[in-house]
Design an enzyme around this catalytic site. Structure first.
Site, PDB file in Angstrom:
ATOM      1  N   HIS A 205       0.799  -1.233   0.000  1.00  0.00           N
ATOM      2  CA  HIS A 205       0.000   0.000   0.000  1.00  0.00           C
ATOM      3  C   HIS A 205       0.833   1.285   0.000  1.00  0.00           C
ATOM      4  O   HIS A 205       0.285   2.376  -0.120  1.00  0.00           O
ATOM      5  CB  HIS A 205      -0.954   0.045   1.206  1.00  0.00           C
ATOM      6  CG  HIS A 205      -0.253   0.330   2.497  1.00  0.00           C
ATOM      7  ND1 HIS A 205       0.288  -0.661   3.284  1.00  0.00           N
ATOM      8  CD2 HIS A 205       0.018   1.492   3.133  1.00  0.00           C
ATOM      9  CE1 HIS A 205       0.850  -0.116   4.350  1.00  0.00           C
ATOM     10  NE2 HIS A 205       0.701   1.199   4.278  1.00  0.00           N
TER      11      HIS A 205
HETATM   12  C1  UD1 Z   1      -2.222   5.785   5.220  1.00  0.00           C
HETATM   13  C2  UD1 Z   1      -0.972   6.384   5.851  1.00  0.00           C
HETATM   14  C3  UD1 Z   1       0.137   5.348   5.860  1.00  0.00           C
HETATM   15  C4  UD1 Z   1      -0.332   4.058   6.528  1.00  0.00           C
HETATM   16  C5  UD1 Z   1      -1.614   3.575   5.872  1.00  0.00           C
HETATM   17  C6  UD1 Z   1      -2.154   2.400   6.621  1.00  0.00           C
HETATM   18  C7  UD1 Z   1      -0.639   8.800   5.490  1.00  0.00           C
HETATM   19  C8  UD1 Z   1       0.103   9.820   4.713  1.00  0.00           C
HETATM   20  N1  UD1 Z   1      -0.495   7.525   5.077  1.00  0.00           N
HETATM   21  O1  UD1 Z   1      -1.905   5.480   3.882  1.00  0.00           O
HETATM   22  O2  UD1 Z   1       1.236   5.856   6.607  1.00  0.00           O
HETATM   23  O3  UD1 Z   1       0.673   3.089   6.380  1.00  0.00           O
HETATM   24  O4  UD1 Z   1      -2.589   4.624   5.920  1.00  0.00           O
HETATM   25  O5  UD1 Z   1      -3.049   1.653   5.867  1.00  0.00           O
HETATM   26  O6  UD1 Z   1      -1.325   9.121   6.427  1.00  0.00           O
HETATM   27  N2  UD1 Z   1      -9.146   4.712   0.613  1.00  0.00           N
HETATM   28  C9  UD1 Z   1     -10.393   4.149   0.491  1.00  0.00           C
HETATM   29  N3  UD1 Z   1     -11.053   3.822   1.644  1.00  0.00           N
HETATM   30  C10 UD1 Z   1     -10.554   4.016   2.881  1.00  0.00           C
HETATM   31  C11 UD1 Z   1      -9.290   4.603   2.990  1.00  0.00           C
HETATM   32  C12 UD1 Z   1      -8.586   4.946   1.835  1.00  0.00           C
HETATM   33  O7  UD1 Z   1     -10.904   3.951  -0.612  1.00  0.00           O
HETATM   34  O8  UD1 Z   1     -11.218   3.676   3.880  1.00  0.00           O
HETATM   35  C13 UD1 Z   1      -8.385   5.022  -0.628  1.00  0.00           C
HETATM   36  C14 UD1 Z   1      -8.654   6.414  -1.191  1.00  0.00           C
HETATM   37  O9  UD1 Z   1      -8.634   6.327  -2.571  1.00  0.00           O
HETATM   38  C15 UD1 Z   1      -7.450   7.193  -0.714  1.00  0.00           C
HETATM   39  C16 UD1 Z   1      -6.351   6.141  -0.724  1.00  0.00           C
HETATM   40  O10 UD1 Z   1      -6.994   4.932  -0.341  1.00  0.00           O
HETATM   41  O11 UD1 Z   1      -7.152   8.289  -1.533  1.00  0.00           O
HETATM   42  C17 UD1 Z   1      -5.210   6.440   0.234  1.00  0.00           C
HETATM   43  O12 UD1 Z   1      -5.692   6.665   1.558  1.00  0.00           O
HETATM   44  P1  UD1 Z   1      -4.846   7.582   2.573  1.00  0.00           P
HETATM   45  O13 UD1 Z   1      -5.464   7.497   3.913  1.00  0.00           O
HETATM   46  O14 UD1 Z   1      -4.589   8.914   1.990  1.00  0.00           O
HETATM   47  O15 UD1 Z   1      -3.434   6.878   2.594  1.00  0.00           O
HETATM   48  P2  UD1 Z   1      -3.048   5.357   2.794  1.00  0.00           P
HETATM   49  O16 UD1 Z   1      -2.382   4.871   1.562  1.00  0.00           O
HETATM   50  O17 UD1 Z   1      -4.215   4.579   3.309  1.00  0.00           O
HETATM   51  N1  UDP Z   2      -4.126  -5.553   8.535  1.00  0.00           N
HETATM   52  C1  UDP Z   2      -5.411  -6.091   8.622  1.00  0.00           C
HETATM   53  N2  UDP Z   2      -6.023  -6.477   7.463  1.00  0.00           N
HETATM   54  C2  UDP Z   2      -5.427  -6.382   6.240  1.00  0.00           C
HETATM   55  C3  UDP Z   2      -4.109  -5.839   6.184  1.00  0.00           C
HETATM   56  C4  UDP Z   2      -3.497  -5.416   7.351  1.00  0.00           C
HETATM   57  O1  UDP Z   2      -5.971  -6.224   9.713  1.00  0.00           O
HETATM   58  O2  UDP Z   2      -6.053  -6.749   5.238  1.00  0.00           O
HETATM   59  C5  UDP Z   2      -3.473  -5.121   9.778  1.00  0.00           C
HETATM   60  C6  UDP Z   2      -2.162  -5.792  10.049  1.00  0.00           C
HETATM   61  O3  UDP Z   2      -2.357  -7.028  10.718  1.00  0.00           O
HETATM   62  C7  UDP Z   2      -1.441  -4.767  10.911  1.00  0.00           C
HETATM   63  C8  UDP Z   2      -1.952  -3.451  10.376  1.00  0.00           C
HETATM   64  O4  UDP Z   2      -3.150  -3.750   9.648  1.00  0.00           O
HETATM   65  O5  UDP Z   2      -1.824  -4.891  12.269  1.00  0.00           O
HETATM   66  C9  UDP Z   2      -0.946  -2.819   9.467  1.00  0.00           C
HETATM   67  O6  UDP Z   2      -1.520  -1.736   8.841  1.00  0.00           O
HETATM   68  P1  UDP Z   2      -1.084  -1.204   7.410  1.00  0.00           P
HETATM   69  O7  UDP Z   2      -0.296  -2.250   6.707  1.00  0.00           O
HETATM   70  O8  UDP Z   2      -2.305  -0.698   6.762  1.00  0.00           O
HETATM   71  O9  UDP Z   2      -0.203   0.072   7.784  1.00  0.00           O
HETATM   72  P2  UDP Z   2       1.298   0.276   8.280  1.00  0.00           P
HETATM   73  O10 UDP Z   2       1.561  -0.638   9.416  1.00  0.00           O
HETATM   74  O11 UDP Z   2       2.193   0.040   7.112  1.00  0.00           O
HETATM   75  O12 UDP Z   2       1.329   1.715   8.651  1.00  0.00           O
END
Ligand code: UD1
Ligand code: UDP
Length: 361
Positions: A205
């Site tokens: 991601h």
């Molecule tokens: C965010 C965090 C990242 C973290 C990740 C965990 C920032 C800058 N990034 O990244 O550090 O590792 O969360 O998962 O804060 N979207 C949906 N539904 C949702 C959420 C997101 O469709 O419920 C889609 C949208 O298109 C959105 C994209 O995902 O634009 C990215 O979401 P965003 O929260 O901006 O960043 P993440 O990649 O999720």
């Molecule tokens: N996770 C989850 N379901 C998924 C993918 C990840 O519950 O389909 C959990 C995972 O076990 C961990 C956390 O989400 O506890 C990690 O989050 P993510 O990878 O989104 O973000 P990061 O840790 O890189 O910030």
């Protein structure tokens, strides 16, 4: 003591679950503020239900957008909440935009900030998370570091030692608290027709991978090569789903890989525990692979969790070539690292509650 906790993204719900329990046991009054950064049921509500996290007092419903839009919207909402609730502390987690906004809103109102998972560094300022961490740590009054490596990073940045507490990793606490439930309740292996050690689990991601066509293509093509020998399960983060759709890679990925919706924490732990190997760019998943003693290939140029690489459980594989990814995955299956635990004794959350109690403002 009144604590306003700011969360918004998936890993923060998992981190908050053991800490909220500990805060409650220590008699603190915690108010949970959800920024709404993550909002799909599978990215948010599922964790509140499964991990029995208290319902947020309010949800700012910020949703998705550019960094500026999201952070600005959060700042306004968090500032209002701080003025309304007058907390003794604002508690923030990790390195997302919700972390940054919580830190900035609180420090401008002269409310002390406590940062859980402080001191992590990738030394790559192209990552939004790196900026969020550096700012959050520099304005925090109390920094809870998970590892000695994190302590060292804070020391190098001249953060006053009296602000920093080495407590261990709250994600390890979460893994211990919910591990048994995951083992008993998750049916994910049967649902997907998977056997112990009979599949590779992958999650992707990071912006640096999803927003770069060369890298996302190398990852998908690399995982497809792996899938010629062993099934590959890929719970698809919505950002990655969008990137695959836009780049036309979604259908071919679906043909070779087991693409599934993001799963809840219990199913995720079950998948992690039973995988032959985990290939990921997630911070949390790298550590969870280690908690389950499963080897991991990290699809990035660097990692904040360097101790995993040093112990031999994790190998970095910059995702620039499909063949290199497939080769690294094949060579890491079956690898066992050193038998050490740098993440504490599963009592990081209790330590955090205790330190907050002894720092009454
Ligand atoms: C965010 C965090 C990242 C973290 C990740 C965990 C920032 C800058 N990034 O990244 O550090 O590792 O969360 O998962 O804060 N979207 C949906 N539904 C949702 C959420 C997101 O469709 O419920 C889609 C949208 O298109 C959105 C994209 O995902 O634009 C990215 O979401 P965003 O929260 O901006 O960043 P993440 O990649 O999720
Ligand atoms: N996770 C989850 N379901 C998924 C993918 C990840 O519950 O389909 C959990 C995972 O076990 C961990 C956390 O989400 O506890 C990690 O989050 P993510 O990878 O989104 O973000 P990061 O840790 O890189 O910030």
């Amino acid at each position: 003591m009144k604590i306003l906790t700011v969360v918004g993204a998936r890993p923060q719900f998992i981190k908050v679950s053991p800490v909220s329990r500990a805060l409650k046991s220590a008699g603190h009054n915690e108010i949970l503020l959800h920024t709404g950064q993550h909002y799909d049921h599978s990215m948010s509500q599922v964790f509140f239900d499964e991990l029995e996290i208290q319902a947020p007092e309010s949800n700012l419903e910020i949703g998705s957008g550019s960094h500026g839009e999201m952070t600005a919207g959060m700042l306004i909402g968090i500032e209002r909440a701080i003025i309304l609730h007058e907390p003794d502390w604002v508690l923030i987690y990790g390195d997302t935009n919700s972390t940054l906004a919580g830190a900035l809103a609180a420090v401008k109102l002269h409310v002390p900030v406590a940062h859980v998972e402080a001191g992590l560094r990738s030394f790559n300022r192209q990552m939004p998370e790196e900026i969020n961490r550096i700012v959050a740590d520099s304005v925090s009054d109390m920094l809870f570091a998970p590892t000695t490596e994190a302590m060292t990073n804070l020391w190098h940045e001249n953060i006053p030692a009296e602000r920093v507490h080495m407590v261990g990793d709250v994600m390890y606490d979460a893994a211990l608290i919910h591990g048994e439930k995951a083992e008993k309740e998750s049916k994910i292996l049967d649902i997907l027709g998977l056997k112990t050690d009979g599949f590779v689990l992958s999650t992707v991601h990071r912006a640096e991978n999803t927003d770069d066509l060369g890298r996302i293509r190398a990852i998908i093509e690399g995982l497809k090569l792996v899938a010629e020998e062993i099934p590959v399960v890929l719970p698809l983060h919505p950002r990655t789903h969008g990137a695959l759709e836009r780049s036309g890679l979604l259908e071919s990925a679906r043909e070779s890989l087991k693409l599934i919706e993001p799963v809840g924490y219990l199913d995720m732990v079950k998948l992690e525990k039973n995988a032959a190997l985990i290939a990921t760019d997630s911070g949390g998943v790298q550590k969870e692979a280690f908690f389950q003693k499963v080897p991991c290939v990290t699809l990035r140029d660097e990692t904040e969790w360097v101790e995993l690489v040093n112990m031999g459980w994790n190998r970095l594989c910059p995702p620039t070539s499909a063949e290199a990814i497939a080769k690294e995955v094949r060579s890491m299956i079956g690898v066992v690292g050193r038998d050490e635990n740098p993440y504490g004794a599963g009592d990081a959350s209790e330590k955090i509650a205790r330190v907050l109690s002894s720092n009454l403002t």
